[in-house]
Scaffold this active site. Structure first.
Site, short mmCIF file in Angstrom:
data_model
loop_
_atom_site.label_atom_id
_atom_site.label_comp_id
_atom_site.label_asym_id
_atom_site.label_seq_id
_atom_site.Cartn_x
_atom_site.Cartn_y
_atom_site.Cartn_z
N ASN A 14 49.20 -92.92 14.15
CA ASN A 14 49.32 -93.57 12.84
C ASN A 14 48.13 -94.49 12.57
O ASN A 14 47.72 -94.66 11.42
CB ASN A 14 50.63 -94.37 12.78
CG ASN A 14 51.86 -93.47 12.86
OD1 ASN A 14 51.78 -92.28 12.60
ND2 ASN A 14 52.99 -94.05 13.22
N GLU A 57 49.84 -86.67 11.30
CA GLU A 57 51.18 -86.71 10.69
C GLU A 57 51.13 -86.98 9.18
O GLU A 57 51.83 -87.87 8.68
CB GLU A 57 52.06 -87.75 11.40
CG GLU A 57 52.33 -87.38 12.85
CD GLU A 57 53.39 -88.24 13.55
OE1 GLU A 57 53.79 -89.27 12.99
OE2 GLU A 57 53.80 -87.85 14.66
N GLU A 99 51.30 -84.46 20.47
CA GLU A 99 52.13 -85.63 20.82
C GLU A 99 53.47 -85.09 21.31
O GLU A 99 54.16 -84.39 20.55
CB GLU A 99 52.36 -86.55 19.62
CG GLU A 99 51.14 -87.35 19.22
CD GLU A 99 51.43 -88.41 18.17
OE1 GLU A 99 52.53 -89.00 18.19
OE2 GLU A 99 50.54 -88.63 17.32
N GLN A 156 52.23 -91.54 25.37
CA GLN A 156 50.81 -91.74 25.48
C GLN A 156 50.47 -91.90 26.96
O GLN A 156 51.30 -91.55 27.80
CB GLN A 156 50.41 -92.93 24.63
CG GLN A 156 50.74 -92.70 23.13
CD GLN A 156 50.10 -93.70 22.19
OE1 GLN A 156 49.25 -94.49 22.55
NE2 GLN A 156 50.55 -93.67 20.93
O1 AHR Z 1 52.75 -92.16 19.62
C1 AHR Z 1 53.30 -93.10 18.75
C2 AHR Z 1 53.28 -92.66 17.30
O2 AHR Z 1 54.16 -91.58 17.13
C3 AHR Z 1 51.97 -92.13 16.77
O3 AHR Z 1 51.13 -93.14 16.30
C4 AHR Z 1 52.39 -91.25 15.63
O4 AHR Z 1 51.50 -90.21 15.39
C5 AHR Z 1 53.79 -90.79 16.02
O5 AHR Z 1 54.69 -90.96 15.01
#
Ligand code: AHR
Length: 497
Positions: free
Chosen positions: A71, A172, A289, A346
Site C-alpha cells: 500500500n 492492489e 503477497e 513479509q
Molecule cells: O502486506 C501488508 C499489506 O497487505 C500490503 O501493504 C498490501 O498490499 C496488502 O493489503
C-alpha cells in the site's frame, strides 16, 4: 487416519522457479527502520544494515524481494529517497499513517539486496503517479548514463546501473483502501501505457500487472480479464494476493485448497484472454503477497498515527499457523507450472518469519521453518502425486487433512517430500509408493510440531517451537510408511538412484 501417495519420476509438473521463494519488504512499521536498517545497533554494518538479519535472509536463500510496497507504494515519491540524506524530505505517509523520513530509499535498498544476495522486484506508484514517473524510475535505475535520470543516479554515487529486472505496475489497485484506487478500465489503460514506456527504456525488464487483492473481491475475475484485455502483450505476470486468518478452524485449515482454486481460476482467466487474442504469449502468475495474517486489529494499530516506524502488524505466529502456512507453501509448489514468482509477505518484523529486537538479536517465528526447509531443499522439479486422503468440510471449499508436494533434483539425485497433517488430534499413517522414482533411501525426517497448538516463539523463548529430526522411515523396495503427527509440518529427504 490413513492416507497414501503415489509418485512416478516421469510424471512431472515442471521446473521450480526459485523466485517462488521470494519475499517482501515494505516501508511499513519496523520492516525497514528497526528491521533491516538500524544505524544505532551494534549489530549493524557501517551503512546501518543489521548483520544478524542479513545472515538469516542468506541462510533461507531468498531469491527476490519485492519493495517498497505494498500500500505504501501508491503514495510514494521515489525521488524523495535518493541523493544526500540531509536533503531528503520527511513526509506524512498515508497508507499506514506514519511519518516517513526517507533515510532508506532505492539506492540503500539496492545496497542491502546485494549484501542479502537477493534480487529486487520493484513496485512503481500507479496510485498518485503515472507513466512518466515510472518511466523515469526505470531510467534512473537501469540506463547506463548520458541522460537526465541516469546521470542523476551517477551523481548519487552509483556509477553502474542497478539492472532491476522485475517490476510491479502498482499495488492492489482494485482495493478501495488503496491510495489512488482505480476501476479495472482505468487501471488497465494506465498499466498498458506505463508498461510501454518502461519497456521502451529497458526492453529486458519483466512486468507484473495487478490482479485482485483477494480472491473474495467482488470484482474478482472481471478485474483480471479487463486488465489483461488492456495489457496482455505488455505484461509477463499478473499478481495474486492472499492472507489467511483464523475464522473457524476448518476454514483456516482449508486454506491450501482455497489458494489452489484461486490460482487455477486466475490461470484460466489468463488463458481465456490469450485464446481470445490468439496470442502466442503466456502470462504467468506472480503470487506476490501471501501469508497467514489475522487482520482484525488493523484499525487499532492506526492509533500509532504519524509515528516513525511504530510496531505495526507484528503478528506472533503459533504452531497451527505454521502448519497452515506450510500447506500454502506446498500449494505454491504444486502450481509451479504457472506460479513463477511468489513473495512471502513479509520478511522482517511485519507479519514476518524474522523478528528483530531493539537490543537483542533476531529470532525466528514458527513460520520461519517451513519457509527455510522448502527454500533449502525444494529444488529441481515438482513431481505430480496421486493422493488418497480424508477430506473435511469448510464454508469455502472441501479441505484435505494431507497437503503434500514432492520435489526431485536431478543435479543432486535427491528428492524432498514436504507434507502437513492438518488434523488437530489424529496422527496420520501415510503410505508412500515411491517405486516410480527408482531406488530410494530416506535420509532425513524433520518434523515441526508442539503439544500446544497455540505455542509461539518470542524473544524470551525463541526455541519454544523448533524442528527436530526423528528416525527416518526405511524404504522397502520403494514403499515406505511414515507417521505424520497431528498438526505437524514434515520434511522427508531421499537419495534416489
Ligand atoms: O502486506 C501488508 C499489506 O497487505 C500490503 O501493504 C498490501 O498490499 C496488502 O493489503
Amino acid at each position: 487416519m490413513n492416507a497414501s501417495l503415489y509418485a512416478d519420476r516421469h510424471y512431472t509438473l515442471g521446473a521450480i522457479d526459485r523466485r517462488i521463494y521470494g519475499s517482501f519488504i515494505e516501508h511499513l512499521g519496523r520492516a525497514v527502520y528497526g528491521g533491516i536498517y538500524d544505524p544505532a545497533s551494534l549489530r549493524s554494518t557501517s551503512s546501518g544494515f543489521r548483520t544478524d538479519v542479513l545472515d538469516l535472509v542468506k541462510q533461507i536463500g531468498v531469491p527476490v524481494v519485492r519493495y517498497p510496497g505494498g500500500n505504501f507504494v501508491s503514495g510514494y515519491r521515489w525521488e524523495d529517497g535518493v541523493g544526500p540524506r540531509d536533503l531528503r524530505p520527511t513526509r506524512l505517509e498515508q497508507a499506514w499513517f506514519c511519518t516517513e523520513n526517507n533515510h532508506v530509499g532505492i539506492n540503500e535498498f539496492v545496497d542491502w539486496a546485494k549484501l542479502a544476495e537477493t534480487e529486487i522486484i520493484m513496485a512503481v506508484n500507479l496510485g498518485t503517479r503515472g507513466a512518466e514517473e515510472a518511466r523515469a524510475l526505470v531510467e534512473y535505475c537501469n540506463h547506463p548514463s548520458g541522460s537526465y535520470y541516469s546521470d542523476l543516479r551517477v551523481s548519487h554515487g552509483y556509477k553502474n546501473p542497478h539492472g532491476i529486472k522485475y517490476w510491479c505496475l502498482g499495488n492492489e489497485m482494485d482495493g478501495p483502501w488503496q491510495i489512488g484506487h482505480k476501476t479495472a478500465e482505468e487501471y488497465g489503460r494506465l498499466a498498458c501505457e506505463t508498461a510501454k514506456l518502461m519497456k521502451w527504456v529497458d526492453p529486458s525488464i519483466e512486468l507484473v500487472a495487478c490482479g485482485s487483492s483477494t480472491f473474495d473481491m467482488p470484482s474478482f475475475g472481471y478485474w483480471e480479464s479487463t486488465v489483461l484485455e488492456h495489457t496482455y502483450e505488455q505484461v509477463d505476470y499478473i499478481s495474486l494476493h492472499m492472507y489467511r486468518g483464523l475464522s473457524t478452524w476448518n476454514n483456516f485449515a482449508a486454506s491450501a485448497r482455497w489458494m489452489d482454486t484461486f490460482i487455477k481460476s486466475v490461470a484460466a482467466t489468463c488463458d481465456h484472454v490469450k485464446s481470445r487474442k490468439k496470442s502466442r504469449h503466456t502470462v504467468n502468475l506472480s503470487f506476490d503477497e501471501w501469508n497467514v495474517w489475522y487482520q482484525g486489529d488493523w484499525a487499532q494499530e492506526l492509533e500509532t498515527r504519524w509515528q516513525t516506524a511504530p510496531h505495526l502488524l507484528e503478528q506472533i505466529y503459533t504452531m497451527e499457523d505454521a502448519v497452515v502456512f506450510g500447506s500454502m507453501l506446498i500449494t505454491l509448489l504444486n502450481n509451479a507450472d504457472r506460479v513463477k514468482i511468489a513473495c512471502l509477505a513479509q520478511l522482517v518484523n511485519v507479519i514476518a518469519p524474522i523478528m528483530v529486537d531493539e537490543n537483542g538479536s533476531a529470532w525466528f517465528q514458527t513460520i520461519f521453518y517451513p519457509y527455510l526447509h522448502a527454500s533449502q531443499y525444494g529444488k529441481g522439479e515438482v513431481i505430480k502425486m496421486i493422493r488418497h486422503a480424508p477430506m473435511f468440510a469448510s464454508d469455502q471449499c472441501e479441505g484435505c487433512y494431507l497437503e503434500s508436494t514432492l520435489t526431485y533434483d536431478e543435479a543432486t539425485g535427491t528428492a524432498t517430500l514436504l507434507a502437513v497433517n492438518l488434523s488437530q488430534d489424529e496422527a496420520m499413517g501415510l503410505n508412500c509408493d515411491l517405486r516410480g522414482l527408482g531406488e530410494v533411501q530416506c535420509i532425513e525426517h524433520t518434523v515441526l510440531n508442539h503439544s500446544d497448538r497455540k505455542a509461539q516463539n518470542g524473544s524470551a523463548n525463541p526455541h519454544n517451537v523448533q524442528p527436530r529430526q526423528i528416525t527416518p522411515p526405511v524404504a522397502d523396495d520403494g514403499m515406505l510408511d511414515v507417521t505424520l503427527l497431528p498438526l505437524s509440518w514434515n520434511m522427508l529427504r531421499f537419495v534416489v538412484s
